[in-house]
Every structure is written in C-alpha cells, then in structure tokens.
Design a protein around this motif. Structure first.
Motif, PDB file in Angstrom:
ATOM      1  N   LEU A 196       0.849  -1.196   0.000  1.00 19.30           N
ATOM      2  CA  LEU A 196       0.000   0.000   0.000  1.00 19.30           C
ATOM      3  C   LEU A 196       0.886   1.248   0.000  1.00 19.30           C
ATOM      4  O   LEU A 196       1.321   1.683  -1.058  1.00 19.30           O
ATOM      5  N   LEU A 197       1.182   1.809   1.169  1.00 18.24           N
ATOM      6  CA  LEU A 197       1.973   3.045   1.216  1.00 18.24           C
ATOM      7  C   LEU A 197       3.328   2.876   1.895  1.00 18.24           C
ATOM      8  O   LEU A 197       4.150   3.788   1.837  1.00 18.24           O
ATOM      9  N   GLY A 198       3.562   1.719   2.536  1.00 17.56           N
ATOM     10  CA  GLY A 198       4.814   1.511   3.252  1.00 17.56           C
ATOM     11  C   GLY A 198       5.942   1.040   2.351  1.00 17.56           C
ATOM     12  O   GLY A 198       6.602   0.032   2.634  1.00 17.56           O
ATOM     13  N   ASN A 199       6.187   1.779   1.283  1.00 21.35           N
ATOM     14  CA  ASN A 199       7.266   1.417   0.359  1.00 21.35           C
ATOM     15  C   ASN A 199       8.088   2.657   0.028  1.00 21.35           C
ATOM     16  O   ASN A 199       7.741   3.785   0.405  1.00 21.35           O
ATOM     17  N   ASP A 200       9.180   2.442  -0.699  1.00 21.10           N
ATOM     18  CA  ASP A 200      10.147   3.507  -0.954  1.00 21.10           C
ATOM     19  C   ASP A 200       9.558   4.651  -1.778  1.00 21.10           C
ATOM     20  O   ASP A 200      10.004   5.789  -1.683  1.00 21.10           O
ATOM     21  N   ARG A 201       8.537   4.366  -2.558  1.00 23.43           N
ATOM     22  CA  ARG A 201       7.960   5.392  -3.438  1.00 23.43           C
ATOM     23  C   ARG A 201       6.897   6.233  -2.754  1.00 23.43           C
ATOM     24  O   ARG A 201       6.794   7.438  -2.971  1.00 23.43           O
ATOM     25  N   LEU A 202       6.091   5.619  -1.886  1.00 18.37           N
ATOM     26  CA  LEU A 202       4.911   6.302  -1.345  1.00 18.37           C
ATOM     27  C   LEU A 202       4.985   6.615   0.150  1.00 18.37           C
ATOM     28  O   LEU A 202       3.998   7.087   0.720  1.00 18.37           O
ATOM     29  N   TRP A 203       6.128   6.359   0.813  1.00 13.81           N
ATOM     30  CA  TRP A 203       6.168   6.555   2.264  1.00 13.81           C
ATOM     31  C   TRP A 203       5.830   7.974   2.719  1.00 13.81           C
ATOM     32  O   TRP A 203       5.252   8.143   3.803  1.00 13.81           O
ATOM     33  N   PRO A 204       6.126   9.053   1.930  1.00 12.71           N
ATOM     34  CA  PRO A 204       5.700  10.379   2.418  1.00 12.71           C
ATOM     35  C   PRO A 204       4.177  10.515   2.499  1.00 12.71           C
ATOM     36  O   PRO A 204       3.663  11.276   3.329  1.00 12.71           O
TER      37      PRO A 204
END
Length: 509
Positions: A196-204
């Motif tokens: 979902l969001l806990g990755n290098d691209r979407l963490w912000p």
C-alpha cells in the motif's frame, strides 16, 4: 433531526446532532492514534532515506560488522535522528498539554478544536513533503508540530464530549475517544503495509495522510453546538446554553439540565478560580487529583506499549511467516474490545471494568513471562505468549484504555475541570515518553523477565483502584464531588478519633 431511542425505558436518548458532534470531535482522537502508530511501519525505509540525505554509506557500516554480528550496525547519526523523530511527538504533546485548560476557557471548546487544526495540517504538509527536502529536518519538525496538536486535542476532545453528553450516556460516548485512537493506530498499520503506502515510493504519503482527519473536522465542527456547560457556567449565557441543549438533545424542556448546571455554578462561585498550582495545593482536590493521576499512570505503565514492542518478534518465534499481519490482528482486537467497552461501561460501571481490566492484564503479564522464559524449551510456549498478547490487549481496552480519558472530566466540577485535564494530560504524555525511551533498555537488561515488572505494577494499580477509585456511573458531577467530600470528612473524623484515643491513653498513664 429526529431522536433515536437508545433505551426508552430508562429515558436514554441519542439524537443525530449529538452523534455528529461526538463524531466530529473524536476525529482529533483518530489523528492522535494515527500519529502514534504511523512512524513505525516505514521505519527501515525512512532510515534509508536519512542515510541518503546525510551521505552515510550503509554498506560500509554493514561490512565493518560482518565478523561480529549477523545484524548490521546502524550509523550513530541515523539512530539519533530516528530516536528524535519518534520521541519529539511525545515531547510536543507534553509541552502543549499544559495549555489545554487556558485555551478551552479562552476560546471555548469548539473554537479551540477548530483553531488547533492549523497545527495538524501544517505538520502533515511538512511530513508529506519530506522526500523533496531535508527529510530528517522536515519529519522531525512535522512530528513536533503534530505532537503539539495531539497534546491539545487529547485534552479538548474528552472535555467537549463529556460536557455535551447526557449523564446516562456520558460513559459510552466518552469511550469514543479511545475507540477513535485505536482506529487511528490500526489505519496507520494497514496503510503501512509494503504493497500500500509503506514502500520507498509512497512513504511520504502515509505521513501526510495524518492531516486528513483535521480537514474533515474543520468541515464538520461548524455544524456542531458549543458545550452548554461552558456557555452557562463559564460565560453565564443561559439562553445560549438552552439553545445548545435543545439542538443537541432535541428537547423543549431544558429546565432539568439548567438546574443541574445552576447548582454546579453556585458551588463554583463559593470558591476562587482553580489554577493548576491551586489544584495541587488545595486539600479539597487532593483525593480526586490523586485518583486522576494514578489512572493515567496505570494506563501508560500497564505494559501495553511493551506488548506492541514485543508482539512482532513473539509472533515470528511462534512460526508465523508474516508476523506483521498478526500485529494488525492485535489492532483489530483493540477495536473490537473498545466497542465492547462502549456497551459495558454504562452497565458494569467504570470502577468494576477498570479492576477487571487491570487484574486480567496482570495475569496475562505473568503468562507472557512464563511463555517467553520457556519458549526455547517447549515449542507450545510461544503460542501461550501469542495468546497472552491478544487477551492482554482485550483486557486493556475493556477498562484501562478508554476510562482514564473521560473519567477525569467526571471527577471535577466545571471550575477545576480544565486544570485537572491539563495535569492529567501532561502526566499521560510524560509517562508515554518515559516508557518509550526507557523500555528498550529495561527489556535488554531484564530479557524475558521484563513483564514481571509490569505484573507487579498492575497488581499495585488493581489494589489502588479497589480501595480509592469511586464509581461515577449515572452520577452527576456534583454527586461525585460530594462523594469525595464525604470520604474526606470520614477520614478526618477517624484521625480525630485516633488522636483523642491516644490522648486519653496518655492521660490515664
């Protein structure tokens, strides 16, 4: 808006506007919970980004450790920046919690909640844009501002909800604060999953989403009425208070509620305005203040944060290939039993639920210790530890989780309530900070026996609750205060009798 009968036989009624007002208020609690949990899931990714910004070669750090330990040693600068990123949230809350009473009295409960949303939105924007600047500075600043917001919100929300709720529903609606907190924690865990969001691209994005509840609250709060108790007791605006009551409860006759507030105001006028310093110095407030502080201390020193600290490793030891999902399962249990407490708190009572919760957690802490000590000797002991985690969390949400937040508002009259909530909030945030900073070191020192400490503390808290905490279910604020006065009077009479007997004995001798 029409009435929704909650219990026609007992006269309990909930209106649509009352529910809307409670929902709008606890959006601040949702953001509080989200802020508590959101920083954990993307830890490794954020630390990697810190290393990139600070020009730290992690491969070199790992290479120097290959002959010593299978786990890579983190650069000291990353450890410091990450520790500050986590703990600055609590420091912000500790600082701002002292201004809850002042803000609530000056602007009112409703306007205060609206005003502080600026802090929540600014903090979310700084964290959401962290990838496009010096991420360590932006995240730390954003977390500090969000912590300041949460310190204010964690005091304002229970105060507002407690003051707009009818006596018969005060406990159930007061529990919504804790329900929103645990829902926020669960949402942060779910959004933090790598797909979902806990990755290098979407963490912000996962950090920036913390501002969404504040935006929604800003839209909804203007439709909600101000606290009738604040309008009548603090401002002396009886007509405005009646109008607010009519809107909230959809009733035409508000005399009963106004009469209750009138009695409370008359009692307040007999005393001087209560400040934080006076609350500590006055013997009239010593008993309720001690109870309020001990309830908040017991909540934070119960070991609940330690349970979450250990849960993933225990689930991994038990053989689960994806322990993160089991940790999310703990979050689901959090929510389920908070909902259960909503229905129980007005039937079983605050005091009874608190005692049951603490005693149950004490037993689970003991089982946790047994499981951790013998898990290497007996495989099934890991499952004992895993089961103890879920049951521990369930007992926490039945009593120690939700009750301290709203019972403080019940223990004090209007004049002392803002100062009492300020002190209790500061105490809660301080204990939260101390546990967060000290537990890793205590756990390293004590190993699996760390939960023996919590079991001992829980046993002591259970005894204190049994002997000192009064039942507030179904009682008006004035009845609760009178109960403390009677206890104080009986205690003084016992001391006087003991002194008299001692004097007689010395005379006869």
């Amino acid at each position: 808006m029409g009435k929704i009968s909650a219990d026609s036989r007992s006269g309990k009624e909930v209106t649509g506007l009352l529910l809307l007002s409670v929902f709008a208020a606890v959006l601040g609690s949702l953001q509080f919970g989200y802020g508590l949990g959101v920083i954990n899931a993307p830890q490794a990714i954020i630390e990697k980004h810190y290393a990139h910004i600070l020009n730290i070669d992690q491969n070199e750090t790992m290479a120097t450790n290959l002959t010593q330990s299978p786990n890579p040693i983190k650069d000291r600068r990353i450890i410091i920046y990450w520790t500050v990123s986590v703990s600055i949230f609590c420091i912000g809350g500790m600082f701002s919690s002292f201004f809850v009473g002042c803000l609530a009295d000056r602007l009112g409960r409703l306007k205060s909640m609206l005003a502080i949303n600026i802090l929540a939105i600014v903090g979310a924007l700084l964290m959401g844009l962290a990838k496009f600047g010096p991420s360590h500075i932006l995240i730390i600043t954003g977390r500090a501002i969000t912590g300041i917001y949460c310190g204010l919100s964690s005091g304002l929300v229970p105060m507002y909800v407690g003051e707009i709720s009818p006596t018969s529903l005060r406990g159930a609606l007061g529990t919504m604060h804790q329900l929103a907190i645990v829902t926020g924690i669960l949402l942060s865990q779910v959004f933090g999953l790598s797909f979902l969001l806990g990755n290098d691209r979407l963490w912000p994005a996962i950090l920036g989403l913390s501002g969404v509840p504040a935006l929604l609250q800003t839209i909804l709060l203007p439709f909600c009425p101000e606290s009738p108790r604040y309008l009548y007791i603090k401002l002396g605006r009886e007509d405005a208070a009646r109008k607010s009551l009519k809107r909230l409860l959809q009733i035409s006759d508000t005399d009963k509620y106004i009469e209750e507030m009138k009695k409370e105001k008359e009692e307040i006028q007999k005393e001087k305005k209560v400040s934080v310093a006076q609350l500590f110095c006055s013997s009239n407030y010593r008993q309720p203040l001690t109870v309020a502080l001990m309830l908040h201390i017991s909540q934070q020193l119960s070991g609940i944060n330690a349970i979450f600290y250990y849960s993933t490793s225990i689930f991994r030891t038990a053989g689960l290939s994806h322990p993160v999902y089991a940790t999310i399962g703990v979050g689901v249990v959090n929510i389920i039993f908070t909902v259960v407490s909503v229905f129980l708190v007005e039937h079983a009572g605050r005091r009874s639920l608190y005692i049951i919760g603490l005693a149950g957690m004490c037993s689970c802490a003991f089982l946790m210790t047994v499981g951790l000590v013998f898990q290497h000797n007996f495989t099934w002991m890991s499952y004992l530890s895993m089961s103890a985690i879920f049951i521990f969390v369930a007992f926490f949400e039945i009593g120690p989780g939700p009750i301290p937040w709203f019972i403080v508002a019940e223990l004090f009259r209007q004049g002392a309530r803002p100062a009492a909530i300020t002190i209790a909030g500061f105490c809660n945030w301080t204990c939260n900070f101390i546990v967060g900073m000290c537990f890793p070191y205590i756990a390293e020192l004590c190993g699996p026996y760390v939960f023996v400490i919590f079991a001992g503390l829980l046993f002591g808290f259970t005894l204190f609750t049994y002997f000192k905490v009064p039942e507030t279910k179904g009682k008006t604020f004035e009845q609760i205060v009178q109960g403390f006065r009677r206890k104080k009077l009986s205690s003084a009479q016992l001391k006087a009798s003991a002194t008299e007997l001692e004097h007689l004995g010395s005379t006869e001798a």
